[in-house]
Design a protein around this motif. Structure first.
Motif, mmCIF file in Angstrom:
data_model
loop_
_atom_site.group_PDB
_atom_site.id
_atom_site.type_symbol
_atom_site.label_atom_id
_atom_site.label_comp_id
_atom_site.label_asym_id
_atom_site.label_seq_id
_atom_site.Cartn_x
_atom_site.Cartn_y
_atom_site.Cartn_z
ATOM 1 N N MET A 1 -7.661 -61.004 43.519
ATOM 2 C CA MET A 1 -7.956 -59.919 42.636
ATOM 3 C C MET A 1 -8.637 -58.824 43.418
ATOM 4 O O MET A 1 -9.214 -59.076 44.467
ATOM 5 C CB MET A 1 -8.741 -60.404 41.437
ATOM 6 C CG MET A 1 -10.171 -60.706 41.633
ATOM 7 S SD MET A 1 -11.030 -61.245 40.126
ATOM 8 C CE MET A 1 -9.773 -61.563 38.989
ATOM 9 N N VAL A 2 -8.567 -57.628 42.897
ATOM 10 C CA VAL A 2 -9.198 -56.490 43.552
ATOM 11 C C VAL A 2 -10.636 -56.408 43.057
ATOM 12 O O VAL A 2 -10.888 -56.382 41.855
ATOM 13 C CB VAL A 2 -8.444 -55.178 43.255
ATOM 14 C CG1 VAL A 2 -9.138 -54.007 43.918
ATOM 15 C CG2 VAL A 2 -7.001 -55.283 43.732
ATOM 16 N N GLY A 3 -11.568 -56.406 43.992
ATOM 17 C CA GLY A 3 -12.971 -56.459 43.626
ATOM 18 C C GLY A 3 -13.415 -57.908 43.521
ATOM 19 O O GLY A 3 -12.637 -58.830 43.740
ATOM 20 N N VAL A 4 -14.681 -58.088 43.172
ATOM 21 C CA VAL A 4 -15.255 -59.428 43.070
ATOM 22 C C VAL A 4 -16.070 -59.508 41.780
ATOM 23 O O VAL A 4 -16.916 -58.653 41.534
ATOM 24 C CB VAL A 4 -16.179 -59.724 44.287
ATOM 25 C CG1 VAL A 4 -16.807 -61.094 44.185
ATOM 26 C CG2 VAL A 4 -15.392 -59.583 45.586
ATOM 27 N N PRO A 5 -15.818 -60.519 40.955
ATOM 28 C CA PRO A 5 -16.628 -60.675 39.741
ATOM 29 C C PRO A 5 -18.105 -60.833 40.090
ATOM 30 O O PRO A 5 -18.445 -61.347 41.162
ATOM 31 C CB PRO A 5 -16.091 -61.956 39.100
ATOM 32 C CG PRO A 5 -14.732 -62.140 39.675
ATOM 33 C CD PRO A 5 -14.793 -61.559 41.062
ATOM 34 N N LYS A 6 -18.977 -60.411 39.186
ATOM 35 C CA LYS A 6 -20.423 -60.505 39.433
ATOM 36 C C LYS A 6 -20.882 -61.950 39.591
ATOM 37 O O LYS A 6 -21.717 -62.250 40.427
ATOM 38 C CB LYS A 6 -21.179 -59.818 38.297
ATOM 39 C CG LYS A 6 -21.048 -58.308 38.316
ATOM 40 C CD LYS A 6 -21.789 -57.695 37.140
ATOM 41 C CE LYS A 6 -21.780 -56.189 37.142
ATOM 42 N NZ LYS A 6 -20.516 -55.539 37.201
ATOM 43 N N ALA A 7 -20.336 -62.854 38.778
ATOM 44 C CA ALA A 7 -20.704 -64.273 38.858
ATOM 45 C C ALA A 7 -19.628 -65.035 39.622
ATOM 46 O O ALA A 7 -18.441 -64.763 39.474
ATOM 47 C CB ALA A 7 -20.852 -64.854 37.451
ATOM 48 N N ALA A 8 -20.047 -66.014 40.424
ATOM 49 C CA ALA A 8 -19.105 -66.799 41.232
ATOM 50 C C ALA A 8 -18.193 -67.665 40.378
ATOM 51 O O ALA A 8 -17.100 -68.016 40.795
ATOM 52 C CB ALA A 8 -19.864 -67.672 42.230
ATOM 53 N N ARG A 9 -18.635 -68.012 39.191
ATOM 54 C CA ARG A 9 -17.802 -68.762 38.243
ATOM 55 C C ARG A 9 -18.276 -68.407 36.848
ATOM 56 O O ARG A 9 -19.410 -67.984 36.645
ATOM 57 C CB ARG A 9 -17.852 -70.252 38.491
ATOM 58 C CG ARG A 9 -19.181 -70.901 38.235
ATOM 59 C CD ARG A 9 -19.123 -72.398 38.432
ATOM 60 N NE ARG A 9 -18.499 -72.707 39.694
ATOM 61 C CZ ARG A 9 -18.951 -73.559 40.593
ATOM 62 N NH1 ARG A 9 -20.032 -74.236 40.342
ATOM 63 N NH2 ARG A 9 -18.332 -73.780 41.714
ATOM 64 N N GLY A 10 -17.364 -68.572 35.916
ATOM 65 C CA GLY A 10 -17.746 -68.243 34.550
ATOM 66 C C GLY A 10 -16.597 -68.449 33.586
ATOM 67 O O GLY A 10 -15.533 -68.965 33.952
ATOM 68 N N THR A 11 -16.839 -68.042 32.367
ATOM 69 C CA THR A 11 -15.858 -68.130 31.301
ATOM 70 C C THR A 11 -15.685 -66.757 30.690
ATOM 71 O O THR A 11 -16.674 -66.081 30.385
ATOM 72 C CB THR A 11 -16.314 -69.142 30.227
ATOM 73 O OG1 THR A 11 -16.432 -70.426 30.828
ATOM 74 C CG2 THR A 11 -15.321 -69.216 29.080
ATOM 75 N N ILE A 12 -14.444 -66.357 30.543
ATOM 76 C CA ILE A 12 -14.116 -65.096 29.876
ATOM 77 C C ILE A 12 -13.624 -65.483 28.486
ATOM 78 O O ILE A 12 -12.652 -66.223 28.349
ATOM 79 C CB ILE A 12 -13.017 -64.330 30.630
ATOM 80 C CG1 ILE A 12 -13.394 -64.146 32.095
ATOM 81 C CG2 ILE A 12 -12.744 -62.980 29.964
ATOM 82 C CD1 ILE A 12 -12.212 -63.823 32.999
ATOM 83 N N ASP A 13 -14.319 -65.023 27.466
ATOM 84 C CA ASP A 13 -13.979 -65.348 26.084
ATOM 85 C C ASP A 13 -13.815 -64.028 25.336
ATOM 86 O O ASP A 13 -14.766 -63.498 24.778
ATOM 87 C CB ASP A 13 -15.090 -66.208 25.475
ATOM 88 C CG ASP A 13 -14.743 -66.783 24.113
ATOM 89 O OD1 ASP A 13 -13.748 -66.327 23.501
ATOM 90 O OD2 ASP A 13 -15.475 -67.677 23.652
#
Length: 148
Positions: A1-13
């Motif tokens: 993906m382009v960029g990096v999510p703020k958290a290393a792991r998580g759930t998108i709901d």
């Protein structure tokens, strides 16, 4: 993906619904808290190239149309090559990086209709492997993200 999510792991709901009047009459999905159907995706960063890009494993817990693509874009980190949901931000102009969608179902694990589980594995396509190498990211040893 382009960029990096703020958290290393998580759930998108985030709930998803069909957008009215998509570009060129094509189906498009949007986050819609009022009328959308629940959509849930777990994610984990496997590797990253600074803040430029990340190699993620995505685990959809629901099965909505374009769920992974919309969820990643909603995080602000669209899937590489996904101009439909990420616009121009979904592309990295650099040698060795294809302008193609970098979404790959490496592993599927489903209930078998008769008995047990059906487990399918597929190696990433050449453009995907070339991009991983061009960004200096590490591909899992067998090309398969590991389950947790």
């Amino acid at each position: 993906m382009v960029g990096v999510p703020k958290a290393a792991r998580g759930t998108i709901d985030l709930p998803l619904a069909k957008a009215s009047g998509g570009a060129f009459g094509r189906e498009s999905m949007v986050v819609d808290h009022a009328t959308g159907d629940r959509a849930v995706t777990d994610y984990e960063i496997l590797d990253q190239a600074g803040k430029r890009a990340a190699f993620l494993v995505l685990r959809p817990l629901t099965g909505r149309t374009h769920q992974l693509r919309v969820h990643c874009a909603a995080l602000g980190t669209p899937i590489l090559g996904d101009g439909k949901y990420g616009g121009d931000r979904a592309f990295i102009d650099a040698p060795g990086i294809a302008r193609r969608l970098h979404l790959h179902a490496a592993r599927l694990d489903l209930p078998h209709p008769v008995k047990g589980r059906l487990r399918l594995f597929a190696p990433p396509p050449p453009h995907f492997r070339a991009t991983v190498a061009a960004l200096g990211l590490e591909m899992p040893r067998d090309g398969q993200p590991q389950s947790r």
